[in-house]
Design an enzyme around this catalytic site. Structure first.
Site, mmCIF file in Angstrom:
data_model
loop_
_atom_site.group_PDB
_atom_site.id
_atom_site.type_symbol
_atom_site.label_atom_id
_atom_site.label_comp_id
_atom_site.label_asym_id
_atom_site.label_seq_id
_atom_site.Cartn_x
_atom_site.Cartn_y
_atom_site.Cartn_z
ATOM 1 N N LYS A 13 0.832 -1.213 0.000
ATOM 2 C CA LYS A 13 0.000 0.000 0.000
ATOM 3 C C LYS A 13 0.864 1.260 0.000
ATOM 4 O O LYS A 13 0.601 2.190 -0.741
ATOM 5 C CB LYS A 13 -0.935 0.027 1.215
ATOM 6 C CG LYS A 13 -1.959 -1.080 1.228
ATOM 7 C CD LYS A 13 -3.053 -0.809 2.246
ATOM 8 C CE LYS A 13 -2.538 -0.741 3.673
ATOM 9 N NZ LYS A 13 -2.140 -2.032 4.235
ATOM 10 N N ARG A 88 -11.339 1.246 8.691
ATOM 11 C CA ARG A 88 -11.047 -0.125 9.093
ATOM 12 C C ARG A 88 -12.142 -0.718 9.961
ATOM 13 O O ARG A 88 -12.033 -1.877 10.359
ATOM 14 C CB ARG A 88 -9.729 -0.161 9.862
ATOM 15 C CG ARG A 88 -8.535 -0.321 8.941
ATOM 16 C CD ARG A 88 -7.279 -0.227 9.748
ATOM 17 N NE ARG A 88 -6.190 -0.908 9.116
ATOM 18 C CZ ARG A 88 -4.938 -0.447 9.134
ATOM 19 N NH1 ARG A 88 -4.632 0.667 9.746
ATOM 20 N NH2 ARG A 88 -3.984 -1.125 8.551
ATOM 21 N N ARG A 127 10.876 -6.953 6.681
ATOM 22 C CA ARG A 127 10.946 -5.519 6.338
ATOM 23 C C ARG A 127 11.872 -4.773 7.308
ATOM 24 O O ARG A 127 11.794 -4.938 8.519
ATOM 25 C CB ARG A 127 9.533 -4.934 6.400
ATOM 26 C CG ARG A 127 9.464 -3.481 6.018
ATOM 27 C CD ARG A 127 8.094 -3.114 5.539
ATOM 28 N NE ARG A 127 7.124 -2.990 6.620
ATOM 29 C CZ ARG A 127 5.883 -2.545 6.421
ATOM 30 N NH1 ARG A 127 5.459 -2.222 5.208
ATOM 31 N NH2 ARG A 127 5.042 -2.455 7.431
ATOM 32 N N ARG A 155 10.046 -2.177 12.328
ATOM 33 C CA ARG A 155 8.895 -1.567 12.991
ATOM 34 C C ARG A 155 8.439 -2.505 14.104
ATOM 35 O O ARG A 155 8.435 -3.718 13.929
ATOM 36 C CB ARG A 155 7.760 -1.405 11.966
ATOM 37 C CG ARG A 155 7.431 0.029 11.663
ATOM 38 C CD ARG A 155 6.481 0.124 10.498
ATOM 39 N NE ARG A 155 5.136 -0.377 10.774
ATOM 40 C CZ ARG A 155 4.119 -0.312 9.913
ATOM 41 N NH1 ARG A 155 4.303 0.237 8.718
ATOM 42 N NH2 ARG A 155 2.935 -0.794 10.209
ATOM 43 N N ARG A 166 -2.137 -8.706 13.057
ATOM 44 C CA ARG A 166 -2.625 -7.695 12.103
ATOM 45 C C ARG A 166 -3.364 -8.358 10.939
ATOM 46 O O ARG A 166 -4.337 -7.813 10.417
ATOM 47 C CB ARG A 166 -1.450 -6.853 11.578
ATOM 48 C CG ARG A 166 -0.937 -5.855 12.608
ATOM 49 C CD ARG A 166 0.438 -5.338 12.267
ATOM 50 N NE ARG A 166 0.472 -4.522 11.068
ATOM 51 C CZ ARG A 166 1.579 -4.243 10.389
ATOM 52 N NH1 ARG A 166 2.743 -4.740 10.779
ATOM 53 N NH2 ARG A 166 1.526 -3.481 9.333
HETATM 54 P P1 AMP Z 1 -0.745 0.591 8.976
HETATM 55 O O1 AMP Z 1 0.510 1.404 8.788
HETATM 56 O O2 AMP Z 1 -1.875 1.061 8.091
HETATM 57 O O3 AMP Z 1 -0.498 -0.892 8.889
HETATM 58 O O4 AMP Z 1 -1.235 0.878 10.474
HETATM 59 C C1 AMP Z 1 -0.430 0.545 11.581
HETATM 60 C C2 AMP Z 1 -1.275 0.465 12.857
HETATM 61 O O5 AMP Z 1 -1.898 1.729 13.116
HETATM 62 C C3 AMP Z 1 -2.435 -0.521 12.788
HETATM 63 O O6 AMP Z 1 -2.026 -1.842 13.085
HETATM 64 C C4 AMP Z 1 -3.365 0.047 13.871
HETATM 65 O O7 AMP Z 1 -2.872 -0.243 15.178
HETATM 66 C C5 AMP Z 1 -3.205 1.546 13.660
HETATM 67 N N1 AMP Z 1 -4.192 2.065 12.680
HETATM 68 C C6 AMP Z 1 -3.936 2.597 11.442
HETATM 69 N N2 AMP Z 1 -5.071 2.971 10.835
HETATM 70 C C7 AMP Z 1 -6.083 2.674 11.708
HETATM 71 C C8 AMP Z 1 -7.511 2.805 11.664
HETATM 72 N N3 AMP Z 1 -8.140 3.305 10.589
HETATM 73 N N4 AMP Z 1 -8.218 2.395 12.755
HETATM 74 C C9 AMP Z 1 -7.622 1.893 13.828
HETATM 75 N N5 AMP Z 1 -6.286 1.715 13.939
HETATM 76 C C10 AMP Z 1 -5.521 2.108 12.898
#
Ligand code: AMP
Length: 212
Positions: A13, A88, A127, A155, A166
């Site tokens: 993404k 989400r 990663r 990370r 996740r």
């Molecule tokens: P990502 O970089 O999109 O994988 O997001 C990393 C982490 O941020 C996720 O595992 C969640 O803990 C949090 N996060 C990101 N976007 C959201 C969202 N829309 N709702 C809730 N938690 C989020």
């Protein structure tokens, strides 16, 4: 162009968002990046969100929704955007739908980049990020140059247990996101395997921009 970008961890993404930014000259709004910046800066939001993120769990809606609505309010009329990592939850999707309708900013597409779970785990657990430049490497598939190898970091939510959590979380999101955007006629599924260039080409076709 107003796009929602969704997909499991490791679907690419971030890479495809960077390409879409260049291709359509629209801003990239990543909730994961906004949250990571908040954690790094030690803001009140960051302190509340950090624990959920580290465990691979969703940050609760009462923290997330205002954060995104505030960003959307900053957009001008007819503004384009790529919204990455949001919505989400059903509540997030419904709130977003209402907010965009009120502002007359209809979505063009909900892009779902799909990869098998095994590929997600392989890509994510390997990663590594250079904190100085933000450049992303992979321990096996795209190792950092030897002079940078000692400085790259993982990370906190890229470990195998966190990625597994996740992924499970993602499949729960997918179960309502797919019918939600399918019903609105906006869902575009894209195969996320292969090189970034191959995936970008598939996205161009999915957006109906192959000749543009
Ligand atoms: P990502 O970089 O999109 O994988 O997001 C990393 C982490 O941020 C996720 O595992 C969640 O803990 C949090 N996060 C990101 N976007 C959201 C969202 N829309 N709702 C809730 N938690 C989020």
């Amino acid at each position: 162009m107003r796009i929602i970008l969704a997909g499991p961890p490791g679907a690419g993404k971030g890479t495809q968002a960077a390409w879409l930014v260049r291709r359509f000259r629209i801003p990239h709004l990543s909730t994961g990046e906004l949250l990571r910046a908040a954690v790094e800066q030690g803001t009140a939001l960051g302190r509340r969100a950090g624990g959920f993120m580290k465990a691979g769990q969703l940050v609760p809606d009462p923290l997330m929704v205002p954060l995104v609505l505030e960003r959307l309010r900053e957009l001008g009329p007819n503004a384009g955007f790529i919204l990455d990592g949001f919505p989400r939850t059903r509540a997030q999707a419904e709130t977003l739908d209402t907010a965009l309708a009120e502002r007359r900013l209809p979505l063009d597409a909900a892009l779902l980049i799909e990869i098998p779970d095994q590929l997600s785990i392989e890509r994510i657990s390997g990663r590594r990020i250079d904190p100085a430049t933000g450049i992303i490497y992979h321990a096996q598939f795209n190792p950092p140059p030897s002079d940078l190898a000692a400085g790259v970091v993982q990370r906190q939510d890229d470990t195998v247990p966190a990625v597994t959590a996740r992924l499970a979380q993602y499949h729960a999101e997918e179960a309502f996101l797919v019918p939600f955007y399918e019903q609105l006629g906006l869902l575009r599924r894209v195969d996320g395997s292969g090189t970034p260039e191959e995936v970008s080409r598939r996205i161009t076709v999915a957006l109906g921009k192959a000749d543009a």
